[in-house]
Design a protein around this motif. Sequence first.
Motif, PDB file in Angstrom:
ATOM      1  N   GLY A   1       9.319  27.574  34.965  1.00 26.22           N
ATOM      2  CA  GLY A   1       8.757  28.727  35.647  1.00 26.22           C
ATOM      3  C   GLY A   1       8.377  28.433  37.076  1.00 26.22           C
ATOM      4  N   TYR A   2       8.219  27.181  37.457  1.00 25.46           N
ATOM      5  CA  TYR A   2       7.922  26.847  38.842  1.00 25.46           C
ATOM      6  C   TYR A   2       9.220  26.565  39.583  1.00 25.46           C
ATOM      7  CZ  TYR A   2       2.983  26.294  37.786  1.00 25.46           C
ATOM      8  OH  TYR A   2       1.697  26.519  37.424  1.00 25.46           O
ATOM      9  N   ALA A   3       9.371  27.130  40.771  1.00 23.96           N
ATOM     10  CA  ALA A   3      10.564  26.854  41.571  1.00 23.96           C
ATOM     11  C   ALA A   3      10.496  25.431  42.071  1.00 23.96           C
ATOM     12  CB  ALA A   3      10.650  27.827  42.742  1.00 23.96           C
ATOM     13  N   ALA A   4      11.463  24.627  41.692  1.00 24.32           N
ATOM     14  CA  ALA A   4      11.385  23.230  42.089  1.00 24.32           C
ATOM     15  C   ALA A   4      12.719  22.611  42.383  1.00 24.32           C
ATOM     16  CB  ALA A   4      10.702  22.433  40.986  1.00 24.32           C
ATOM     17  N   ASN A   5      13.789  23.393  42.399  1.00 29.54           N
ATOM     18  CA  ASN A   5      15.066  22.765  42.700  1.00 29.54           C
ATOM     19  C   ASN A   5      15.722  23.399  43.909  1.00 29.54           C
ATOM     20  OD1 ASN A   5      15.834  25.162  41.294  1.00 29.54           O
ATOM     21  ND2 ASN A   5      15.742  24.033  39.379  1.00 29.54           N
ATOM     22  N   GLU A   6      16.577  24.387  43.712  1.00 30.48           N
ATOM     23  CA  GLU A   6      17.255  24.965  44.850  1.00 30.48           C
ATOM     24  C   GLU A   6      16.284  25.717  45.746  1.00 30.48           C
ATOM     25  OE1 GLU A   6      20.197  24.269  45.554  1.00 30.48           O
ATOM     26  OE2 GLU A   6      20.913  23.421  43.685  1.00 30.48           O
ATOM     27  N   SER A   7      16.690  25.916  46.996  1.00 29.34           N
ATOM     28  CA  SER A   7      15.833  26.628  47.958  1.00 29.34           C
ATOM     29  C   SER A   7      15.618  28.055  47.483  1.00 29.34           C
ATOM     30  CB  SER A   7      16.523  26.633  49.321  1.00 29.34           C
ATOM     31  OG  SER A   7      15.727  27.300  50.251  1.00 29.34           O
ATOM     32  N   THR A   8      14.374  28.441  47.377  1.00 30.73           N
ATOM     33  CA  THR A   8      13.994  29.723  46.800  1.00 30.73           C
ATOM     34  C   THR A   8      12.884  30.339  47.582  1.00 30.73           C
ATOM     35  OG1 THR A   8      14.437  28.676  44.646  1.00 30.73           O
ATOM     36  CG2 THR A   8      13.372  30.821  44.598  1.00 30.73           C
ATOM     37  N   ASP A   9      12.777  31.660  47.536  1.00 34.25           N
ATOM     38  CA  ASP A   9      11.592  32.326  48.098  1.00 34.25           C
ATOM     39  C   ASP A   9      10.386  31.871  47.294  1.00 34.25           C
ATOM     40  OD1 ASP A   9       9.586  33.962  48.953  1.00 34.25           O
ATOM     41  OD2 ASP A   9      10.381  35.757  47.975  1.00 34.25           O
TER      42      ASP A   9
ATOM     43  N   ILE B   1       8.591  32.152  52.803  1.00 32.81           N
ATOM     44  CA  ILE B   1       8.707  30.697  52.886  1.00 32.81           C
ATOM     45  C   ILE B   1       9.667  30.231  51.798  1.00 32.81           C
ATOM     46  CG2 ILE B   1       7.486  28.495  52.692  1.00 32.81           C
ATOM     47  CD1 ILE B   1       4.994  29.864  53.694  1.00 32.81           C
ATOM     48  N   SER B   2      10.724  29.535  52.194  1.00 31.15           N
ATOM     49  CA  SER B   2      11.657  28.968  51.226  1.00 31.15           C
ATOM     50  C   SER B   2      11.163  27.598  50.802  1.00 31.15           C
ATOM     51  CB  SER B   2      13.058  28.851  51.832  1.00 31.15           C
ATOM     52  OG  SER B   2      13.549  30.121  52.198  1.00 31.15           O
ATOM     53  N   THR B   3      11.576  27.165  49.624  1.00 29.30           N
ATOM     54  CA  THR B   3      11.099  25.885  49.105  1.00 29.30           C
ATOM     55  C   THR B   3      12.233  25.069  48.519  1.00 29.30           C
ATOM     56  OG1 THR B   3       9.583  24.821  47.555  1.00 29.30           O
ATOM     57  CG2 THR B   3      10.508  26.918  46.880  1.00 29.30           C
ATOM     58  N   LEU B   4      12.124  23.775  48.689  1.00 31.07           N
ATOM     59  CA  LEU B   4      13.059  22.822  48.094  1.00 31.07           C
ATOM     60  C   LEU B   4      12.248  21.644  47.597  1.00 31.07           C
ATOM     61  CD1 LEU B   4      16.031  21.827  47.619  1.00 31.07           C
ATOM     62  CD2 LEU B   4      15.817  20.666  49.823  1.00 31.07           C
TER      63      LEU B   4
ATOM     64  N   ARG C   1      10.919  30.978  60.798  1.00 34.00           N
ATOM     65  CA  ARG C   1      11.389  30.885  59.404  1.00 34.00           C
ATOM     66  C   ARG C   1      11.153  29.467  58.903  1.00 34.00           C
ATOM     67  NH1 ARG C   1      12.592  31.639  54.631  1.00 34.00           N
ATOM     68  NH2 ARG C   1      14.342  32.850  53.860  1.00 34.00           N
ATOM     69  N   THR C   2      10.453  29.356  57.756  1.00 37.28           N
ATOM     70  CA  THR C   2       9.984  28.053  57.294  1.00 37.28           C
ATOM     71  C   THR C   2      10.610  27.664  55.962  1.00 37.28           C
ATOM     72  OG1 THR C   2       7.871  28.388  58.410  1.00 37.28           O
ATOM     73  CG2 THR C   2       7.926  26.730  56.670  1.00 37.28           C
ATOM     74  N   VAL C   3      10.967  26.393  55.870  1.00 32.87           N
ATOM     75  CA  VAL C   3      11.408  25.792  54.615  1.00 32.87           C
ATOM     76  C   VAL C   3      10.414  24.690  54.274  1.00 32.87           C
ATOM     77  CG1 VAL C   3      13.229  24.535  53.404  1.00 32.87           C
ATOM     78  CG2 VAL C   3      13.831  26.263  55.113  1.00 32.87           C
ATOM     79  N   LEU C   4       9.845  24.754  53.077  1.00 31.12           N
ATOM     80  CA  LEU C   4       8.872  23.770  52.623  1.00 31.12           C
ATOM     81  C   LEU C   4       9.570  22.807  51.671  1.00 31.12           C
ATOM     82  CD1 LEU C   4       5.834  23.404  53.199  1.00 31.12           C
ATOM     83  CD2 LEU C   4       5.382  24.606  51.052  1.00 31.12           C
ATOM     84  N   ILE C   5       9.613  21.537  52.044  1.00 31.61           N
ATOM     85  CA  ILE C   5      10.337  20.518  51.286  1.00 31.61           C
ATOM     86  C   ILE C   5       9.332  19.581  50.632  1.00 31.61           C
ATOM     87  CG2 ILE C   5      12.053  18.665  51.408  1.00 31.61           C
ATOM     88  CD1 ILE C   5      12.973  20.053  54.086  1.00 31.61           C
ATOM     89  N   GLY C   6       9.334  19.534  49.314  1.00 31.95           N
ATOM     90  CA  GLY C   6       8.399  18.684  48.584  1.00 31.95           C
ATOM     91  C   GLY C   6       9.037  17.377  48.177  1.00 31.95           C
TER      92      GLY C   6
END
Length: 487
Positions: A474-482, A406-409, A205-210
């Motif tokens: 429209g781009y997910a860029a804050n809370e962890s999201t799919d 992949i979740s993103t933050l 399970r992956t979280v991608l942190i920018g």
Amino acid sequence: MPPVLPPGSHLSSREHERAARIRFRRAITLMLMTLVLPGSAQLVAGNRKVGRIALRIVLLLAGFGLLLGLVGLLWHGLLFWLATRTWALALLRLGLIVGAVSWFLLLVDAWRLGQPLTLVKNHRLAMTGLNAVLTFAVAGTLLFSAHLVGASRIALLNASGHGGDGTANDGRYNVLLLGGDSGASRWGMRPDSLQVASVDAETGRTVLIGLPRNMENFHFAPGSVMDKAFPDGFDCDGCYLNGVSTWAGDHTSLFPGSKDPGIDATVQAVEGITGLKINYWAMVNLQGFRDVVNAVGGVKLHVREPIPVGLPGDSFYTHLKTGYYKLNGFEALWYARARHDSDDYSRMARQKCMINALAQQVSPTTVVRKLGAISEATSGLIKSNIPSGDFGKLVPLAMKARSQKISTLSLVPPLVKDTAHPDMAFIQSKVKHAIDKAEGKAGKPSGKTVVPSTTAAPNGETQRGGSIGTRETGYAANESTDLSSAC
């Protein structure tokens, strides 16, 4: 013409034709025996010593292959371990080449044992044609397999390095992904893109942190070289996160024995910002990235807003319009790196979408079919500190990650209110919450929360994503999201 009959022979025409068919069947049988079981034709009709040696080798290899396959069914890790050992790949490649030449010679010898000069013309031509097809098919298949193995070995050598930490931290592997925007001449200089892939060591399970490249006044990992140089944070004039590598490159004496002081310093910065211990880093040349996308046949993406391709002064300047497309390498590169009429935060979101799309769409079958092109494309694409010996455990983990969301933050406004003076404790709490959420053990997130915006997709469906500013809605860029819901 049929062979001349000896004087006094009383064979009828029918008996002669029957004898010719028998000789033809014998010749064909010898070749097919060699195809199915190399050495068997020599054992029954030729040099028995050669036949015995060939049969023993074939049976030994078949037994070893069967045993390896049975063990691999119970222990997949062994197969991945062997597939990521450069010495094993070199040995396999050599074996395939030797096998191709040996099998070729045995088939030619089987043709000789069939006594083609004793056959009638039509039979002789058919036998020779069949032998040519078999020899080149067998040798060609083995030689092409040797090429694929060699390409895999080269790709592995190109992507591997030294110095990574193979010990999972709190059950996770954290990989820093750096993107260089101007080709090979910028290795170790001002990375254009900085992201951390935090991967669960068991589930994948992956979280991608920018991280924004323009972050300022952040602290480095406690006790690190850069922390001692900047105890109050990276507060020099014009010092941004993507400038850490340049600063370190100008002060290499602080990094004795380091082959990549700029990247080492950047790792210390990312560790200080996120609170994560970085296991590995990988630098990706975004120019070479174009060749990889072309090699795999393109990548499908949802373009959420018009993306400029090139700069207004370029002769090819145009835009990718909104919609669903299969982008080629040139278009994918501009999708990921476009700056005109855009900003860093939007580019970060698009780059994460690109990473997710490639991870989900490039299948193992595609990799095998196009391995040669991929290997050539990656020859100057990736530089990392991942030891080749660690790929044995990372490859199966990547296979697990590919089958999951992949979740993103993204550590950008409005989540991080001020990237010039970031709240380090708040950032690290968000990173921890994103990872805990991905592992299914997160409670209520600490600190402020951001209400996601909603935007309509072209097909009328509503998609959720964080507002990043006037152009990034429209781009997910804050809370962890799919991540898939934002691309």
